[in-house]
Design an enzyme around this catalytic site. Structure first.
Site, PDB file in Angstrom:
ATOM      1  CG  HIS A  50      -2.006  -1.044   1.111  1.00  0.00           C
ATOM      2  ND1 HIS A  50      -2.977  -1.205   2.055  1.00  0.00           N
ATOM      3  CD2 HIS A  50      -2.272  -1.959   0.150  1.00  0.00           C
ATOM      4  CE1 HIS A  50      -3.800  -2.177   1.685  1.00  0.00           C
ATOM      5  NE2 HIS A  50      -3.390  -2.656   0.539  1.00  0.00           N
ATOM      6  CD  GLU A  52      -1.556   4.050   3.510  1.00  0.00           C
ATOM      7  OE1 GLU A  52      -1.263   3.356   2.519  1.00  0.00           O
ATOM      8  OE2 GLU A  52      -2.723   4.187   3.919  1.00  0.00           O
ATOM      9  CB  CYS A  84      -1.791   1.282   6.153  1.00  0.00           C
ATOM     10  SG  CYS A  84      -1.527   0.557   4.545  1.00  0.00           S
ATOM     11  N   GLY A 294     -23.606  -1.098 -28.923  1.00  0.00           N
ATOM     12  CA  GLY A 294     -24.175   0.060 -29.629  1.00  0.00           C
ATOM     13  C   GLY A 294     -25.393   0.664 -28.928  1.00  0.00           C
ATOM     14  CG  LEU A 297     -25.597  -3.161 -24.151  1.00  0.00           C
ATOM     15  CD1 LEU A 297     -26.535  -4.159 -23.485  1.00  0.00           C
ATOM     16  CD2 LEU A 297     -24.226  -3.815 -24.354  1.00  0.00           C
TER      17      LEU A 297
HETATM   18  N1  LIG Z   1     -19.549   5.033 -32.884  1.00  0.00           N
HETATM   19  C1  LIG Z   1     -19.575   4.306 -31.799  1.00  0.00           C
HETATM   20  O1  LIG Z   1     -19.092   4.757 -30.746  1.00  0.00           O
HETATM   21  C2  LIG Z   1     -20.147   2.900 -31.812  1.00  0.00           C
HETATM   22  C3  LIG Z   1     -19.895   2.044 -30.752  1.00  0.00           C
HETATM   23  C4  LIG Z   1     -20.483   0.789 -30.774  1.00  0.00           C
HETATM   24  C5  LIG Z   1     -21.315   0.421 -31.825  1.00  0.00           C
HETATM   25  N2  LIG Z   1     -21.520   1.273 -32.846  1.00  0.00           N
HETATM   26  C6  LIG Z   1     -22.414   0.892 -33.948  1.00  0.00           C
HETATM   27  O2  LIG Z   1     -23.632   0.455 -33.392  1.00  0.00           O
HETATM   28  C7  LIG Z   1     -24.212  -0.501 -34.270  1.00  0.00           C
HETATM   29  C8  LIG Z   1     -24.705  -1.695 -33.478  1.00  0.00           C
HETATM   30  O3  LIG Z   1     -25.661  -1.235 -32.561  1.00  0.00           O
HETATM   31  P1  LIG Z   1     -26.956  -2.073 -32.229  1.00  0.00           P
HETATM   32  O4  LIG Z   1     -27.822  -1.187 -31.422  1.00  0.00           O
HETATM   33  O5  LIG Z   1     -27.476  -2.667 -33.467  1.00  0.00           O
HETATM   34  O6  LIG Z   1     -26.383  -3.272 -31.364  1.00  0.00           O
HETATM   35  P2  LIG Z   1     -25.814  -3.462 -29.877  1.00  0.00           P
HETATM   36  O7  LIG Z   1     -26.419  -2.490 -28.950  1.00  0.00           O
HETATM   37  O8  LIG Z   1     -24.342  -3.590 -29.952  1.00  0.00           O
HETATM   38  O9  LIG Z   1     -26.371  -4.913 -29.571  1.00  0.00           O
HETATM   39  C9  LIG Z   1     -27.745  -5.070 -29.348  1.00  0.00           C
HETATM   40  C10 LIG Z   1     -28.033  -6.501 -29.093  1.00  0.00           C
HETATM   41  O10 LIG Z   1     -27.514  -6.885 -27.836  1.00  0.00           O
HETATM   42  C11 LIG Z   1     -28.262  -7.986 -27.349  1.00  0.00           C
HETATM   43  N3  LIG Z   1     -28.607  -7.821 -25.962  1.00  0.00           N
HETATM   44  C12 LIG Z   1     -28.506  -8.772 -25.012  1.00  0.00           C
HETATM   45  N4  LIG Z   1     -29.011  -8.354 -23.866  1.00  0.00           N
HETATM   46  C13 LIG Z   1     -29.455  -7.092 -24.082  1.00  0.00           C
HETATM   47  C14 LIG Z   1     -30.131  -6.153 -23.260  1.00  0.00           C
HETATM   48  N5  LIG Z   1     -30.430  -6.413 -21.986  1.00  0.00           N
HETATM   49  N6  LIG Z   1     -30.482  -4.982 -23.798  1.00  0.00           N
HETATM   50  C15 LIG Z   1     -30.186  -4.686 -25.060  1.00  0.00           C
HETATM   51  N7  LIG Z   1     -29.561  -5.543 -25.902  1.00  0.00           N
HETATM   52  C16 LIG Z   1     -29.206  -6.743 -25.401  1.00  0.00           C
HETATM   53  C17 LIG Z   1     -29.576  -7.975 -28.136  1.00  0.00           C
HETATM   54  O11 LIG Z   1     -29.660  -9.153 -28.922  1.00  0.00           O
HETATM   55  P3  LIG Z   1     -29.967 -10.556 -28.217  1.00  0.00           P
HETATM   56  O12 LIG Z   1     -30.904 -10.277 -27.067  1.00  0.00           O
HETATM   57  O13 LIG Z   1     -30.585 -11.372 -29.257  1.00  0.00           O
HETATM   58  O14 LIG Z   1     -28.672 -11.072 -27.783  1.00  0.00           O
HETATM   59  C18 LIG Z   1     -29.522  -6.751 -29.007  1.00  0.00           C
HETATM   60  O15 LIG Z   1     -30.069  -6.938 -30.272  1.00  0.00           O
HETATM   61  C19 LIG Z   1     -23.144  -0.868 -35.270  1.00  0.00           C
HETATM   62  O16 LIG Z   1     -23.486  -0.277 -36.491  1.00  0.00           O
HETATM   63  C20 LIG Z   1     -21.880  -0.269 -34.712  1.00  0.00           C
HETATM   64  O17 LIG Z   1     -21.018   0.165 -35.743  1.00  0.00           O
HETATM   65  C21 LIG Z   1     -20.957   2.505 -32.858  1.00  0.00           C
END
Ligand SMILES: NC(=O)c1ccc[n+]([C@@H]2O[C@H](COP(=O)([O-])OP(=O)(O)OC[C@H]3O[C@@H](n4cnc5c(N)ncnc54)[C@H](OP(=O)(O)O)[C@@H]3O)[C@@H](O)[C@H]2O)c1
Length: 367
Positions: A50, A52, A84, A294, A297
Site C-alpha cells: 500500500h 503508506e 497500514c 451500440g 445496449l
Molecule cells: N460510434 C460508436 O461509438 C459505436 C460504438 C459501438 C457500436 N456502434 C455501432 O452500433 C451498431 C450496433 O448497434 P446495435 O444497437 O445494433 O447493437 P448493440 O447495442 O451492440 O447490440 C444489441 C443486441 O444486444 C443484445 N442484448 C442482449 N441483452 C441485451 C439487453 N439487456 N439490452 C439490449 N440488448 C441486449 C440484443 O440481442 P440478443 O438479445 O438477441 O442477444 C440486441 O439486439 C453498429 O453499427 C456499430 O457500428 C458505434
C-alpha cells in the site's frame, strides 16, 4: 509548502497507479519532516504494498514524528496486505493528513479512529473532492458491489455513430482514437452488444504501449457471436465472457473450446438481465466497465440505471441521413424533462475532436 500542496503531490503519485490497482483504490502518500519530503510512495498494483508502506520503505531518514499525507484513509484490516495503521504507529508518525475517508465498510472511519486512539493527530478532508474524484470507480464498486460503468461513444456533431449505409470508420481523428485505448487500459472490463459484434467484428483490445487489455464481455442472449469473429479467435489470449440466457452444455461447448467463459444469466424482457450481469461482474471483482455500445445496449443500460458516467467523443462533422444511427437508441424518453441529465460536465479538445464527459444523474427522474 502547505498541506494542500503535499496532498496534491500525493494525488499525482496515486495517479501513477491508474489501470493497475483494480479492484483496489489508487492511493498516494508523502512523508514530511520539518518541512522536508523524506519519503513518497503509491499503490502500484493489486497485491503490492500500500502507498503508506511504499512511502515508509522509500524513506531516507527516520519517519519518527513525521507527518504522513495520504489520499485515502489508511486501512486497519488484514486484506492482501497487513493494516497500514500498524505501520504508521510502528514508524512513530505523529500526524496524518487524509484526503478521502474510505467508504469500504471494513474501514469507514475506523482507521482514523484507531490512529487517534493511539495519540496520532489526524486531519481529514484535505483536497477531499479531488481525492474522491480519483477513486470514484472504487467508491462505487465497494459500496454497490457492481462495476462503475462509463458509456463511451464517438459521434458526429449531428449525433450519428455511422452513416446511412452503416459505415462508421472513422468518426473521430487519430488523437481521439488513441485516447480510447487509454480508456480501455484504465477500465477492468469492456462491454458491447452482439449487434456491434455482428456489424463491426471488433477486437476490443487495448492497443497502447504498456497498456493492458480489459476483460471483454458481450451481451448475447442467444449466442449469435460468430465462431470465426475476431473476439473468439483471440479468446485464448484475451479473457472473454459471453453473457447469455439459459444455454445447454452442447451449445456452450464450442465457445468454451474457443477460450470464452459462457455465463448463463436470467432474462429480463427477453434479453440478458443487465443488473444480474453487473452483480456477477462485481462478484468476479470487476470494479469498472467501459460500455462501448451500440445504441440498443446503451439505452438498456441507461434505462436500467446502470451507467454512472458518459464520455462522448464528438467530431466536428455532419453525416445526415434519417436512418443513420445515434449512440443511444431504444424507446427514448417521451418529454424533454424526462431526459437523463449529466452533472459536473467537462469539455476537452482532443486533436480536431471534443470529449464531453459528465456523471449521470438519476435522482431527479421519476422512475
Ligand atoms: N460510434 C460508436 O461509438 C459505436 C460504438 C459501438 C457500436 N456502434 C455501432 O452500433 C451498431 C450496433 O448497434 P446495435 O444497437 O445494433 O447493437 P448493440 O447495442 O451492440 O447490440 C444489441 C443486441 O444486444 C443484445 N442484448 C442482449 N441483452 C441485451 C439487453 N439487456 N439490452 C439490449 N440488448 C441486449 C440484443 O440481442 P440478443 O438479445 O438477441 O442477444 C440486441 O439486439 C453498429 O453499427 C456499430 O457500428 C458505434
Amino acid at each position: 509548502m502547505k498541506d494542500t500542496d503535499y496532498m496534491a503531490l500525493a494525488l499525482s503519485l496515486a495517479e501513477r497507479g491508474r489501470g493497475w490497482t483494480s479492484p483496489n483504490p489508487m492511493v498516494g502518500a508523502v512523508l514530511v519532516k520539518e518541512g522536508r519530503i523524506i519519503g513518497q510512495g503509491w499503490h502500484k498494483r493489486r497485491g503490492g504494498l500500500h502507498a503508506e508502506r511504499e512511502a515508509l520503505a522509500n524513506c531516507q531518514e527516520s519517519p519518527d514524528r513525521a507527518t504522513l499525507y495520504v489520499t485515502l484513509e489508511p486501512c486497519c484490516h488484514y486484506g492482501r496486505q497487513p493494516p497500514c495503521t500498524d505501520a504508521i504507529l510502528e514508524a512513530g508518525i505523529s500526524r496524518v493528513v487524509v484526503g478521502s475517508v474510505d467508504p469500504n465498510p471494513l474501514v469507514a472511519g475506523k482507521g482514523i479512529d484507531l490512529l487517534r486512539t493511539h495519540g496520532v493527530a489526524v486531519e481529514t478532508g484535505v483536497l477531499r473532492a479531488e481525492c474522491d474524484r480519483l477513486n470514484r470507480a472504487f467508491f462505487h464498486y465497494i459500496t454497490t458491489k457492481r462495476p462503475y460503468v462509463t458509456m463511451k461513444y464517438a459521434m458526429t456533431l449531428d449525433g450519428k455513430i455511422s452513416t446511412c449505409t452503416g459505415a462508421s470508420q472513422w468518426i473521430t481523428g487519430e488523437a481521439a482514437r488513441e485516447r480510447v485505448h487509454w480508456d480501455r487500459h484504465v477500465n477492468a472490463s469492456i462491454l458491447v452488444g452482439v449487434g456491434t459484434v455482428l456489424a463491426d467484428d471488433p477486437l476490443l483490445t487495448c492497443r497502447m504501449d504498456g497498456g493492458k487489455n480489459p476483460l471483454r464481455v458481450v451481451c448475447d442472449t442467444r449466442l449469435r457471436t460468430p465462431l470465426d469473429s475476431k473476439l473468439l479467435r483471440t479468446a485464448h489470449e484475451v479473457p472473454t465472457i459471453l453473457a447469455t440466457g439459459p444455454v445447454t452444455p452442447e451449445k456452450a461447448a464450442p465457445y468454451e473450446a474457443a477460450g470464452c467463459q459462457v455465463w448463463p444469466l436470467p432474462l429480463r424482457e427477453g434479453h440478458v438481465d443487465l443488473a444480474a450481469l453487473m452483480d456477477q461482474l462485481g462478484t468476479a471483482e470487476i470494479d469498472s466497465l467501459l460500455l462501448e455500445g451500440g445504441g440498443t445496449l446503451n439505452w438498456s443500460m441507461l434505462e436500467a440505471g446502470l451507467v454512472q458516467r458518459i464520455q462522448a467523443y464528438i467530431a466536428p462533422k455532419l453525416f445526415g441521413g434519417e436512418g443513420a444511427k445515434s449512440p443511444v437508441g431504444g424507446a427514448g424518453v417521451a418529454l424533454p424533462d424526462r431526459a437523463f441529465r449529466l452533472e459536473d460536465t467537462t469539455v476537452t479538445r482532443i486533436g480536431e475532436d471534443f470529449l464531453i464527459e459528465g456523471d449521470v444523474q438519476y435522482v431527479h427522474r421519476d422512475r
